[in-house]
Design an enzyme around this catalytic site. Structure first.
Site, mmCIF file in Angstrom:
data_model
loop_
_atom_site.group_PDB
_atom_site.id
_atom_site.type_symbol
_atom_site.label_atom_id
_atom_site.label_comp_id
_atom_site.label_asym_id
_atom_site.label_seq_id
_atom_site.Cartn_x
_atom_site.Cartn_y
_atom_site.Cartn_z
ATOM 1 N N LYS A 54 -7.743 1.006 5.777
ATOM 2 C CA LYS A 54 -6.982 1.597 4.675
ATOM 3 C C LYS A 54 -7.535 2.990 4.368
ATOM 4 O O LYS A 54 -8.756 3.167 4.289
ATOM 5 C CB LYS A 54 -7.097 0.709 3.438
ATOM 6 C CG LYS A 54 -6.333 -0.599 3.566
ATOM 7 C CD LYS A 54 -4.868 -0.378 3.268
ATOM 8 C CE LYS A 54 -4.092 -1.681 3.431
ATOM 9 N NZ LYS A 54 -2.665 -1.513 3.148
ATOM 10 N N LYS A 73 6.788 -8.150 7.522
ATOM 11 C CA LYS A 73 6.169 -9.199 6.711
ATOM 12 C C LYS A 73 7.255 -10.216 6.407
ATOM 13 O O LYS A 73 8.341 -9.856 5.923
ATOM 14 C CB LYS A 73 5.585 -8.605 5.436
ATOM 15 C CG LYS A 73 4.455 -7.573 5.720
ATOM 16 C CD LYS A 73 3.839 -7.050 4.446
ATOM 17 C CE LYS A 73 3.092 -5.750 4.662
ATOM 18 N NZ LYS A 73 1.787 -5.874 5.280
HETATM 19 O O1 OSB Z 1 -1.744 -5.365 8.139
HETATM 20 C C1 OSB Z 1 -2.847 -5.868 7.854
HETATM 21 O O2 OSB Z 1 -3.848 -5.699 8.548
HETATM 22 C C2 OSB Z 1 -2.990 -6.745 6.644
HETATM 23 C C3 OSB Z 1 -1.922 -6.731 5.611
HETATM 24 C C4 OSB Z 1 -1.830 -5.496 4.765
HETATM 25 O O3 OSB Z 1 -2.412 -4.483 5.077
HETATM 26 C C5 OSB Z 1 -1.064 -5.554 3.518
HETATM 27 C C6 OSB Z 1 -1.185 -6.691 2.743
HETATM 28 C C7 OSB Z 1 -0.532 -6.800 1.543
HETATM 29 C C8 OSB Z 1 0.262 -5.776 1.104
HETATM 30 C C9 OSB Z 1 0.413 -4.631 1.859
HETATM 31 C C10 OSB Z 1 -0.246 -4.514 3.077
HETATM 32 C C11 OSB Z 1 0.046 -3.277 3.880
HETATM 33 O O4 OSB Z 1 0.144 -3.312 5.100
HETATM 34 O O5 OSB Z 1 0.270 -2.219 3.314
HETATM 35 MG MG MG Z 2 1.036 -1.246 5.250
#
Ligand code: OSB
Ligand code: MG
Length: 325
Positions: A109, A215
């Site tokens: 992130k 998702k």
């Molecule tokens: O993609 C991953 O590695 C995990 C999941 C993740 O990042 C996520 C989880 C919950 C809400 C948003 C996000 C996202 O991808 O932004």
């Molecule tokens: Mg994302």
């Protein structure tokens, strides 16, 4: 808890509200909560984030209903390669979780309000050091950069990471994503542009992404995701919405059913929770997760049961979404 009539009619016979603290703050979330629904096929998860209103959360309910009441599609693989998911953490801690579960891909992130470009770059350097030169590293900016910010940040982070597999949702607007693809050599993945869009296929038509993140819950279920993937004609990375292992199982069912799965999936997020509802939580080993239905235990349902106030909020939310089905 009261079960709304449209759910009862489809065979939902039990609803359970739960809440589990996160190990690390992930964006603004410190506690994950939701409902499990039980139906003819077993348990399924309904856990829209609280910033999704009833209209938006109804897709999440459709996903849970599908998973509780209809068989999952035939799997094409028995295990799914997954990435480590690395929140905004100091470099030492980021490096420590980069290889959890044997992952050979990490998603880091970046662009969090609490971090700047230099600390994002340091986190990426530490993750590359920990994983080695053959690992894949992707970043997720969650749509916060302007086009100019992304144009400046992406090459810096690409260098710090020793090469990026892709950048997930660097900007919000499709025009900006498309322009970044033309300006830079870094593949672009769309997440929010799929998950929160009126029309999840617009991003593909606009040539605004090289691949799509899907998702299961926000897109309305495994079947709909398979249809969207086919129509989009782009590679798909299945990712979680930070579900318990019950909801992660539906993501794995999608990943297992896709004709092609060229990238590791973001489904190894159970380790971001301090507990789980399944006695055998979906924690990766050898960089993969097994495909199959995961059931909760009565003991864990009781241990992580929501308190009365939270359960009442979920009951209200379920009723609101059920009336919009
Ligand atoms: O993609 C991953 O590695 C995990 C999941 C993740 O990042 C996520 C989880 C919950 C809400 C948003 C996000 C996202 O991808 O932004
Ligand atoms: Mg994302």
């Amino acid at each position: 808890m009261h079960i709304p009539t449209p759910l009862r009619e489809r065979g939902i016979d039990r609803v359970h509200a739960w809440s589990i603290p996160m190990t690390t703050r992930f964006r603004r979330i410190t506690e994950r909560d939701g409902l499990l629904l039980h139906g003819p096929e077993g348990w399924a998860e309904f856990s829209p984030f609280w910033d999704y209103d009833a209209a938006e959360s109804t897709a999440w309910l459709r996903a849970a209903l599908e998973d509780a009441t209809t068989p999952r599609p035939a799997p094409r693989r028995e295990e799914v390669e997954v990435n480590a998911t690395i929140p905004v953490l100091p470099p030492v801690l980021a490096a420590r979780i980069a290889t959890v579960g044997g992952a050979r891909t990490a998603k880091v992130k970046v662009a969090d309000p609490g971090s700047d470009l230099a600390s994002d770059a340091q986190r990426l350097e530490a993750v590359r050091d920990a994983m080695g030169s053959d690992a894949r590293i992707r970043i997720d900016a969650n749509a916060v950069w302007t086009f100019e910010e992304a144009l400046e940040a992406l090459p810096v982070l690409d260098r710090a990471a020793g090469g990026l597999e892709y950048a997930e949702q660097p900007c919000a607007a499709l025009e900006d994503l498309a322009a970044l693809r033309r300006a830079l050599d870094i593949p672009i993945a769309a997440d929010e542009s799929v998950r929160r869009a009126e029309d999840p296929l617009r991003v593909a038509r606009a040539e605004a992404a090289d691949l799509l993140v899907m998702k299961v819950q926000p897109l309305g279920g495994v079947t709909r995701c398979l249809e969207l993937a086919e129509e989009a004609g782009l590679p798909v990375v299945v990712s979680s919405a930070l579900e318990s292992s019950i909801g992660l199982g539906a993501g794995l069912a999608l990943a297992a059913a896709l004709p092609e799965l060229p990238h590791a999936c973001g489904l190894a997020t159970a380790t971001l929770l301090t507990g789980d509802l399944a006695p055998q939580p979906l924690h990766a080993t050898g960089g993969t997760l097994p495909v199959g239905r995961t059931a909760p235990s009565e003991e864990l349902l009781a241990r992580h049961a929501a308190d009365d106030a939270l359960a009442a909020r979920w009951e209200e939310r379920l009723a609101a979404c059920a009336s919009l089905l």
